[in-house]
Design a protein around this motif. Structure first.
Motif, PDB file in Angstrom:
ATOM      1  N   HIS A 113      64.666  31.735   4.161  1.00 33.13           N
ATOM      2  CA  HIS A 113      63.493  31.943   5.002  1.00 33.13           C
ATOM      3  C   HIS A 113      62.539  32.906   4.297  1.00 33.13           C
ATOM      4  N   ARG A 114      61.248  32.830   4.650  1.00 38.42           N
ATOM      5  CA  ARG A 114      60.256  33.714   4.031  1.00 38.42           C
ATOM      6  C   ARG A 114      60.597  35.192   4.243  1.00 38.42           C
ATOM      7  N   THR A 115      61.189  35.529   5.407  1.00 37.66           N
ATOM      8  CA  THR A 115      61.589  36.915   5.655  1.00 37.66           C
ATOM      9  C   THR A 115      62.683  37.352   4.694  1.00 37.66           C
ATOM     10  N   THR A 116      63.581  36.439   4.373  1.00 39.03           N
ATOM     11  CA  THR A 116      64.639  36.736   3.419  1.00 39.03           C
ATOM     12  C   THR A 116      64.059  36.961   2.029  1.00 39.03           C
ATOM     13  N   VAL A 117      63.035  36.196   1.691  1.00 36.13           N
ATOM     14  CA  VAL A 117      62.360  36.378   0.405  1.00 36.13           C
ATOM     15  C   VAL A 117      61.739  37.772   0.331  1.00 36.13           C
ATOM     16  N   LEU A 118      61.073  38.186   1.399  1.00 33.22           N
ATOM     17  CA  LEU A 118      60.490  39.523   1.450  1.00 33.22           C
ATOM     18  C   LEU A 118      61.568  40.591   1.333  1.00 33.22           C
ATOM     19  N   ASN A 119      62.678  40.419   2.057  1.00 35.20           N
ATOM     20  CA  ASN A 119      63.766  41.393   1.996  1.00 35.20           C
ATOM     21  C   ASN A 119      64.343  41.496   0.587  1.00 35.20           C
ATOM     22  N   ALA A 120      64.411  40.362  -0.108  1.00 38.75           N
ATOM     23  CA  ALA A 120      64.917  40.368  -1.483  1.00 38.75           C
ATOM     24  C   ALA A 120      63.986  41.171  -2.396  1.00 38.75           C
ATOM     25  N   CYS A 121      62.684  40.997  -2.206  1.00 38.33           N
ATOM     26  CA  CYS A 121      61.713  41.776  -2.995  1.00 38.33           C
ATOM     27  C   CYS A 121      61.854  43.262  -2.712  1.00 38.33           C
ATOM     28  N   GLU A 122      62.057  43.611  -1.454  1.00 31.87           N
ATOM     29  CA  GLU A 122      62.188  45.021  -1.094  1.00 31.87           C
ATOM     30  C   GLU A 122      63.447  45.628  -1.700  1.00 31.87           C
ATOM     31  N   ARG A 123      64.550  44.879  -1.714  1.00 29.73           N
ATOM     32  CA  ARG A 123      65.777  45.376  -2.344  1.00 29.73           C
ATOM     33  C   ARG A 123      65.571  45.566  -3.838  1.00 29.73           C
ATOM     34  N   MET A 124      64.911  44.627  -4.476  1.00 35.59           N
ATOM     35  CA  MET A 124      64.642  44.752  -5.908  1.00 35.59           C
ATOM     36  C   MET A 124      63.719  45.942  -6.188  1.00 35.59           C
ATOM     37  N   GLU A 125      62.759  46.180  -5.294  1.00 31.25           N
ATOM     38  CA  GLU A 125      61.829  47.294  -5.500  1.00 31.25           C
ATOM     39  C   GLU A 125      62.551  48.629  -5.435  1.00 31.25           C
ATOM     40  N   ARG A 126      63.510  48.762  -4.547  1.00 29.56           N
ATOM     41  CA  ARG A 126      64.245  50.018  -4.443  1.00 29.56           C
ATOM     42  C   ARG A 126      64.992  50.323  -5.743  1.00 29.56           C
ATOM     43  N   THR A 127      65.486  49.283  -6.387  1.00 26.65           N
ATOM     44  CA  THR A 127      66.158  49.468  -7.671  1.00 26.65           C
ATOM     45  C   THR A 127      65.149  49.728  -8.785  1.00 26.65           C
ATOM     46  N   ALA A 128      64.019  49.021  -8.740  1.00 25.38           N
ATOM     47  CA  ALA A 128      63.017  49.117  -9.815  1.00 25.38           C
ATOM     48  C   ALA A 128      62.226  50.412  -9.758  1.00 25.38           C
ATOM     49  N   ARG A 129      62.257  51.094  -8.614  1.00 23.68           N
ATOM     50  CA  ARG A 129      61.364  52.239  -8.434  1.00 23.68           C
ATOM     51  C   ARG A 129      61.650  53.362  -9.428  1.00 23.68           C
ATOM     52  N   SER A 130      62.907  53.529  -9.824  1.00 23.53           N
ATOM     53  CA  SER A 130      63.228  54.597 -10.771  1.00 23.53           C
ATOM     54  C   SER A 130      62.552  54.345 -12.112  1.00 23.53           C
ATOM     55  N   GLU A 131      62.464  53.075 -12.529  1.00 18.71           N
ATOM     56  CA  GLU A 131      61.776  52.753 -13.778  1.00 18.71           C
ATOM     57  C   GLU A 131      60.270  52.948 -13.622  1.00 18.71           C
ATOM     58  N   TYR A 132      59.754  52.667 -12.441  1.00 19.04           N
ATOM     59  CA  TYR A 132      58.340  52.910 -12.162  1.00 19.04           C
ATOM     60  C   TYR A 132      58.030  54.402 -12.261  1.00 19.04           C
ATOM     61  N   GLU A 133      58.897  55.243 -11.692  1.00 16.35           N
ATOM     62  CA  GLU A 133      58.668  56.685 -11.735  1.00 16.35           C
ATOM     63  C   GLU A 133      58.765  57.215 -13.168  1.00 16.35           C
ATOM     64  N   ALA A 134      59.678  56.648 -13.963  1.00 11.81           N
ATOM     65  CA  ALA A 134      59.773  57.053 -15.365  1.00 11.81           C
ATOM     66  C   ALA A 134      58.502  56.673 -16.123  1.00 11.81           C
ATOM     67  N   LEU A 135      57.970  55.497 -15.811  1.00 11.28           N
ATOM     68  CA  LEU A 135      56.709  55.058 -16.391  1.00 11.28           C
ATOM     69  C   LEU A 135      55.580  56.008 -15.995  1.00 11.28           C
ATOM     70  N   HIS A 136      55.577  56.419 -14.739  1.00  8.70           N
ATOM     71  CA  HIS A 136      54.576  57.369 -14.238  1.00  8.70           C
ATOM     72  C   HIS A 136      54.611  58.664 -15.056  1.00  8.70           C
ATOM     73  N   GLU A 137      55.801  59.171 -15.322  1.00  7.38           N
ATOM     74  CA  GLU A 137      55.934  60.409 -16.091  1.00  7.38           C
ATOM     75  C   GLU A 137      55.408  60.251 -17.520  1.00  7.38           C
ATOM     76  N   ARG A 138      55.665  59.101 -18.121  1.00  8.11           N
ATOM     77  CA  ARG A 138      55.188  58.891 -19.493  1.00  8.11           C
ATOM     78  C   ARG A 138      53.666  58.801 -19.541  1.00  8.11           C
ATOM     79  N   ILE A 139      53.072  58.186 -18.524  1.00  5.48           N
ATOM     80  CA  ILE A 139      51.614  58.087 -18.463  1.00  5.48           C
ATOM     81  C   ILE A 139      50.985  59.476 -18.405  1.00  5.48           C
TER      82      ILE A 139
END
Length: 366
Positions: A113-139
């Protein structure tokens, strides 16, 4: 003739099937003289795999044990390939959630379902956020940073998506302001690099070490009347100066030569900015020129600095394209998803990394 004469036909582990024929369709003659081999690429529909993940209770220590498998994330009912593809289809190929759910059902006969797709993106974002923050620090420690911003609706209200790029890494951030406080928040109070930017006052209010964009200065000719001789005279002189400076820096001058030419050019720009004119278009370009005195010629002294902001304007095209499709983000969650995945996808491509491979790597940590 070898099939390689037509270029690469696919990955090394492909299944190659030779399509041959014994006789001529027209006359029935035996065929034994191969003139050329033409590759035709095809992708087989993959089979769905269901992992039956066993959970155990250890009789010795009473601990709960979950069996491990590389393609199974630590939680949830979808594997790494599917999680990676959901994010890739959504944020690289801009497919809306409902259509994305339909696409997965059609490709893999997977009821989602589309809601499941959104939930999957949100789970992936929680994992990806640490790499985003590391990127922020390098910038924050970049020597040269290209920056720009564009409006984006969030819950129907105007917000801003800011883009910061070194050319090798890119950070997108959402903020509800276009002011200098955003730069202070994102880059910190002690940023020491050079910012290449347009003429918005937030940049000069935040930082003194700038390179103003010459494209913004000269683009007024796009709508300039052919009859406005006064304005054309000023623009032509500015084009002449800019072209001369580009030729000069391409000669790899010494640091002393760079400083001398920068000083002479600044005085010339100052004299032009003080010209008295009657044309409104001429007055506009002279005002812009005068407001940026001190910031037009940084690139003359610093070889690593480009004289235009075209680098980051190209970087903003992706979120602008997404904006046309979705029009408005609904909430802060949507903002985090956007800024996280757009930043990582753009940075991976700038590093010549495969976004799908990187997303599968992240999915294994979910």
């Amino acid at each position: 003739m070898d099939s390689n004469s037509h270029g690469s036909v696919g990955p090394r582990n492909e299944n190659q099937i030779r399509v041959t024929q014994d006789r001529c369709d027209r006359c029935g003659c035996v065929l034994d003289n191969v003139s050329v081999v033409i590759p035709v690429n095809e992708v087989e529909q993959p089979e769905n795999i269901r992992y039956l993940r066993h959970h155990y209770e250890c009789e010795n220590c009473n601990d709960s044990v979950i069996a491990h498998q590389p393609n199974c994330p630590t939680e949830g009912g979808y594997g790494t390939n599917l999680l990676a593809q959901i994010v890739l289809f959504r944020y690289e190929y801009r497919i809306p959630y409902k259509k994305l759910a339909n696409l997965i059902q059609q490709l893999y006969s997977c009821d989602i379902h589309r809601t499941t797709v959104l939930n999957a993106c949100e789970r992936m974002e929680r994992t990806a956020r640490s790499e985003y923050e590391a990127l922020h620090e390098r910038i924050q420690s970049a020597e040269v940073l290209y920056a720009d911003e564009t409006p984006h609706l969030v819950d129907g209200s105007k917000s801003w998506i800011w883009a910061f790029t070194t050319g090798d890494e890119t950070l997108y951030v959402f903020r509800d302001s276009r002011g200098s406080e955003v730069l202070e928040d994102v880059l910190g109070e002690e940023f020491t690099g050079i910012i290449v930017c347009d003429g918005h006052r937030s940049y000069s209010a935040y930082h003194s070490h700038l390179q103003r964009c010459w494209t913004h200065l000269l683009r007024g000719t796009d709508s300039l009347s052919d009859d406005d001789a006064e304005a054309w005279e000023i623009y032509n002189r500015l084009f002449e100066i800019f072209d001369g400076l580009k030729e000069f820096v391409n000669t790899d001058p010494s640091p002393v030569q760079r400083i001398i030419v920068q000083r002479e050019s600044r005085e010339e720009l100052r004299r032009i900015a003080e010209t008295e004119v009657e044309s409104e278009d001429a007055e506009d370009v002279l005002t812009m020129l005068g407001n940026g005195i001190g910031h037009w010629l940084t690139f003359v002294v610093y070889p690593q600095v480009k004289p235009t902001n075209n680098t980051v304007e190209a970087i903003l095209r992706e979120p602008i394209a997404m904006r046309r499709i979705i029009r408005t983000l609904k909430n802060e969650k949507g903002m985090r998803l956007h800024e996280t995945f757009l930043s990582l996808l753009r940075t991976w491509k700038q590093r010549d990394a495969n976004p799908y491979t990187e997303l599968k790597r992240l999915a294994r940590k979910v």
